[in-house]
Design an enzyme around this catalytic site. Sequence first.
Site, PDB file in Angstrom:
ATOM      1  N   ALA A  87       0.866  -1.195   0.000  1.00 41.61           N
ATOM      2  CA  ALA A  87       0.000   0.000   0.000  1.00 41.61           C
ATOM      3  C   ALA A  87       0.895   1.235   0.000  1.00 41.61           C
ATOM      4  CB  ALA A  87      -0.914   0.009   1.229  1.00 41.61           C
ATOM      5  N   LYS A  98      -3.817   3.014  -2.520  1.00 42.04           N
ATOM      6  CA  LYS A  98      -3.007   2.144  -3.375  1.00 42.04           C
ATOM      7  C   LYS A  98      -3.049   2.694  -4.786  1.00 42.04           C
ATOM      8  CE  LYS A  98      -3.358  -2.256  -3.169  1.00 42.04           C
ATOM      9  NZ  LYS A  98      -1.897  -2.243  -3.340  1.00 42.04           N
ATOM     10  N   GLU A 107      -6.169  -4.691  -8.703  1.00 44.48           N
ATOM     11  CA  GLU A 107      -5.936  -4.943  -7.269  1.00 44.48           C
ATOM     12  C   GLU A 107      -7.253  -4.880  -6.510  1.00 44.48           C
ATOM     13  OE1 GLU A 107      -3.113  -1.882  -6.400  1.00 44.48           O
ATOM     14  OE2 GLU A 107      -1.395  -3.223  -6.664  1.00 44.48           O
TER      15      GLU A 107
HETATM   16  O1  DER Z   1       0.495   0.452  -6.759  1.00 47.30           O
HETATM   17  C1  DER Z   1       0.140  -0.265  -5.825  1.00 47.30           C
HETATM   18  O2  DER Z   1      -1.052  -0.426  -5.502  1.00 47.30           O
HETATM   19  C2  DER Z   1       1.206  -0.862  -4.937  1.00 47.30           C
HETATM   20  O3  DER Z   1       0.738  -2.014  -4.279  1.00 47.30           O
HETATM   21  C3  DER Z   1       1.550   0.198  -3.918  1.00 47.30           C
HETATM   22  O4  DER Z   1       0.394   0.469  -3.225  1.00 47.30           O
HETATM   23  C4  DER Z   1       2.665  -0.225  -2.991  1.00 47.30           C
HETATM   24  O5  DER Z   1       3.837  -0.296  -3.762  1.00 47.30           O
HETATM   25  P1  DER Z   1       5.267  -0.468  -3.056  1.00 47.30           P
HETATM   26  O6  DER Z   1       5.172  -1.757  -2.264  1.00 47.30           O
HETATM   27  O7  DER Z   1       6.214  -0.553  -4.209  1.00 47.30           O
HETATM   28  O8  DER Z   1       5.477   0.736  -2.174  1.00 47.30           O
END
Ligand code: DER
Length: 235
Positions: A87, A98, A107
């Site tokens: 997230a 997200k 997602e």
């Molecule tokens: O884009 C998304 O939804 C990803 O899950 C983001 O929320 C978290 O990305 P990261 O783990 O690279 O910070």
Amino acid sequence: LTQDELKKIAAYKAVEYVESGMVLGLGTGSTAWFAVNRIGELLQQGKLKNIVGIPTSKKTHEQALSLGIPLSDLDKHPVLDLAIDGADEVDPYLNLVKGRGGSLLREKMVEGACRKFVVIVDESKLVDHLGGSGLAMPVEIVPFCWKFTAYRLQRLFEYAGCVAKLRTCGENGEPVVTDNANYIVDLYFKKDIGDLKVASDSILRLAGVVEHGMFLDMATTVIIAGELGVTVKNK
Ligand code: DER
């Protein structure tokens, strides 16, 4: 500990919730990457069996394929046992932002179909209210007349000092195109947007909006890896 090490710690902790025979939602992003990798590793070691993965992006689909994780989709598995994903922001009520990786629609579809949704973050993602990080709140929109939709989104949150920006990539500033052939408008707020449910409903009422990056009341567990250790928060 580096941020990557924290992400890995949270990811490995989440994979402890995975049991053989489960149908899993496989998240997208740098933290979820570690979880998918770990699931592949346990499958290869024979410590996990009969897992079916439902990827939340083409990128995760490719990663899971390369690890030999058997894959399927929501049409064949409309209810999943567990999803693990990262997230961008987590508020005290386990509401999330997200989609900074651009995968928010798939997602939200996959994670909305899961009995359990375990979120994995390093402590830098914790906020006291969504939109409070000053970073992007993504909204997936149709490309048709995107300026019209971006302007309406900006007006909708004028009270919170909102600026809406089309997400572009490369030096010639081409619009980012999602796995679903849509565009992303990122909203930046100067002030608290207030009631999240009201904000969510008002965004989705705009024709031309496909989905937004607020995941309200969806996470069942959030695993937070910090310098002082790992915290598990349950809904
Ligand atoms: O884009 C998304 O939804 C990803 O899950 C983001 O929320 C978290 O990305 P990261 O783990 O690279 O910070």
